[in-house]
Design an enzyme around this catalytic site. Structure first.
Site, short mmCIF file in Angstrom:
data_model
loop_
_atom_site.label_atom_id
_atom_site.label_comp_id
_atom_site.label_asym_id
_atom_site.label_seq_id
_atom_site.Cartn_x
_atom_site.Cartn_y
_atom_site.Cartn_z
N THR A 164 0.86 -1.19 0.00
CA THR A 164 0.00 0.00 0.00
C THR A 164 0.89 1.23 0.00
O THR A 164 1.93 1.22 0.66
CB THR A 164 -0.85 0.03 1.30
OG1 THR A 164 -1.72 -1.09 1.29
CG2 THR A 164 -1.66 1.30 1.44
N ARG A 192 -13.50 -8.36 -1.73
CA ARG A 192 -12.64 -8.33 -0.53
C ARG A 192 -12.15 -6.90 -0.29
O ARG A 192 -11.72 -6.21 -1.20
CB ARG A 192 -11.45 -9.27 -0.72
CG ARG A 192 -10.46 -9.30 0.45
CD ARG A 192 -9.33 -8.30 0.31
NE ARG A 192 -8.32 -8.43 1.35
CZ ARG A 192 -7.32 -7.58 1.53
NH1 ARG A 192 -7.18 -6.55 0.73
NH2 ARG A 192 -6.44 -7.75 2.49
N VAL A 193 -12.21 -6.47 0.96
CA VAL A 193 -11.71 -5.15 1.33
C VAL A 193 -10.68 -5.33 2.43
O VAL A 193 -10.90 -6.12 3.36
CB VAL A 193 -12.88 -4.25 1.81
CG1 VAL A 193 -12.36 -2.96 2.40
CG2 VAL A 193 -13.83 -3.96 0.64
N GLY A 194 -9.57 -4.63 2.31
CA GLY A 194 -8.52 -4.74 3.32
C GLY A 194 -8.63 -3.65 4.38
O GLY A 194 -9.68 -3.04 4.58
N ASP A 195 -7.52 -3.40 5.04
CA ASP A 195 -7.48 -2.40 6.10
C ASP A 195 -7.43 -0.97 5.58
O ASP A 195 -7.82 -0.03 6.27
CB ASP A 195 -6.24 -2.62 6.97
CG ASP A 195 -4.97 -2.51 6.12
OD1 ASP A 195 -4.83 -3.31 5.16
OD2 ASP A 195 -4.14 -1.62 6.37
N THR A 214 0.61 -0.84 6.22
CA THR A 214 0.71 -1.67 5.02
C THR A 214 1.01 -3.10 5.45
O THR A 214 1.56 -3.32 6.53
CB THR A 214 1.78 -1.14 4.05
OG1 THR A 214 1.83 -2.00 2.91
CG2 THR A 214 3.16 -1.08 4.69
N GLY A 215 0.63 -4.04 4.61
CA GLY A 215 0.84 -5.44 4.95
C GLY A 215 -0.46 -6.20 4.80
O GLY A 215 -1.36 -5.78 4.08
N GLY A 217 -3.87 -6.99 5.24
CA GLY A 217 -5.02 -6.25 5.76
C GLY A 217 -5.83 -7.02 6.77
O GLY A 217 -6.34 -6.46 7.75
N1 ASP Z 1 -2.89 -3.68 3.48
C1 ASP Z 1 -3.21 -3.89 2.10
C2 ASP Z 1 -4.40 -4.80 2.01
O1 ASP Z 1 -4.49 -5.75 2.76
C3 ASP Z 1 -2.10 -4.44 1.29
C4 ASP Z 1 -0.70 -4.06 1.70
O2 ASP Z 1 -0.47 -2.98 2.21
O3 ASP Z 1 0.24 -4.86 1.53
O4 ASP Z 1 -5.22 -4.60 1.14
#
Ligand code: ASP
Length: 305
Positions: A164, A192-195, A214-215, A217
């Protein structure tokens, strides 16, 4: 003190773009939007914007959000299609609607109203190839009748294919703004929705500080990571210590904590970052660091400049 910080090495380009605005007396809101647009407009990026990997059905669905810490206004869009700059759409939600979060078809409709809709979206050739390759592998794997396992296998394999652009800035008026934008988990299930578009998880800002994550979600959102970081800042810690404390907290919890990284910034313009991975790289500029700097924080440690 003015400062801007952004996730990952690609954040270097982002902070440069935002810094030009801050340096000339512009607002943190404009700086964060511009920084994130810079990355969204780079179609070679496979995890942000329309250059990103698609969902399992081959459509790019984007998540983005922005939060203004001085007013507690926020705007967010999730699983939106056919938009090149979801961060700008998130800002429109914040400034031109009575809502905070708009998802899916409704967000795409709003993009048409605000002139942010892109009629034709072609996957980037490399993204299409990778999607087709995975789809073929999933479909040719031994199947049980009526089983959805092959879809789940394909989704599970995308688990660490994402990033992200998360960005936090403070301007001359001490306004703190956080924002983020992503194409999310590669080859994710439709919808699908992340963080990233979730206030408190992917981003948070108030008058004490801001954070953007980031990472994975699915892990970031169950811990409300960005709010957690800002809580520590609010209770008196500088951004680097707040980041360290947050990671220590996550390590203590020990569950659903893999692949979580974030950047943080406080009202004094000090910045930090934290990660549950071995290390995490991010970019920053400030009145003290007037050249873009790529920095690295180690797992569980405080940022050393
Ligand atoms: N956090 C984001 C998500 O899960 C992806 C990412 O930052 O790696 O959509």
């Amino acid at each position: 003190m003015k400062a801007i910080i952004a996730t990952w090495p690609f954040g270097l380009k982002a902070v440069e773009s935002g810094w030009r605005i801050l340096k000339n007396g512009g607002s943190a809101l404009d700086a964060v939007e511009a920084s994130i647009r810079e990355i969204e407009n780079d179609f070679s990026n496979r995890s942000v914007g329309l250059g990103g990997y698609p969902n399992i059905a081959g459509f790019i669905e984007l998540d983005a959000a922005i939060m203004d810490g001085s007013t507690f206004r926020a705007g967010s869009v999730a699983a939106v299609r056919n938009v090149q700059n979801p961060i700008s759409l998130a800002r429109k939600v914040m400034e031109n609607t009575p809502h905070v979060m708009i998802v899916g078809e409704g967000a795409t409709k709003l993009a048409k109203i605000f002139g942010l809709y892109v009629e034709k979206v072609d996957l980037q050739p490399e993204a299409r190839m990778e999607w087709e390759r995975r789809l073929k592998a999933a479909l040719s794997a031994p199947q049980q009748e009526g089983s959805i396992n092959f879809w789940m296998k394909m989704v599970a394999e995308g688990r660490y294919n994402h990033d992200t652009i998360g960005c936090v800035a403070i301007d001359d008026n001490k306004n703190i703004v956080a924002g983020c934008s992503t194409s999310g988990y590669a080859f994710k299930l439709v919808g699908r929705v992340g963080d990233s578009p979730i206030i408190g998880s992917g981003l948070y800002a108030n008058s004490f500080g801001g954070a953007a994550a980031t990472g994975l979600g699915e892990n970031i959102m169950v811990h409300n990571v960005s709010r957690k970081v800002v809580d520590f800042i609010e209770h008196g810690l500088p951004a680097d210590e707040a980041a360290e404390k947050t990671v220590q907290y996550l390590l203590k919890i020990g569950k659903r904590i893999d692949h979580i990284s974030f950047v943080s910034l406080d009202k004094d313009g000090l910045f930090g970052a934290g990660t549950t991975e071995e290390s995490f790289e991010f970019a920053a500029m400030s009145d003290v660091f007037s050249e873009p700097r790529l920095l690295k924080v180690e797992k569980g440690a405080r940022l050393r400049l």
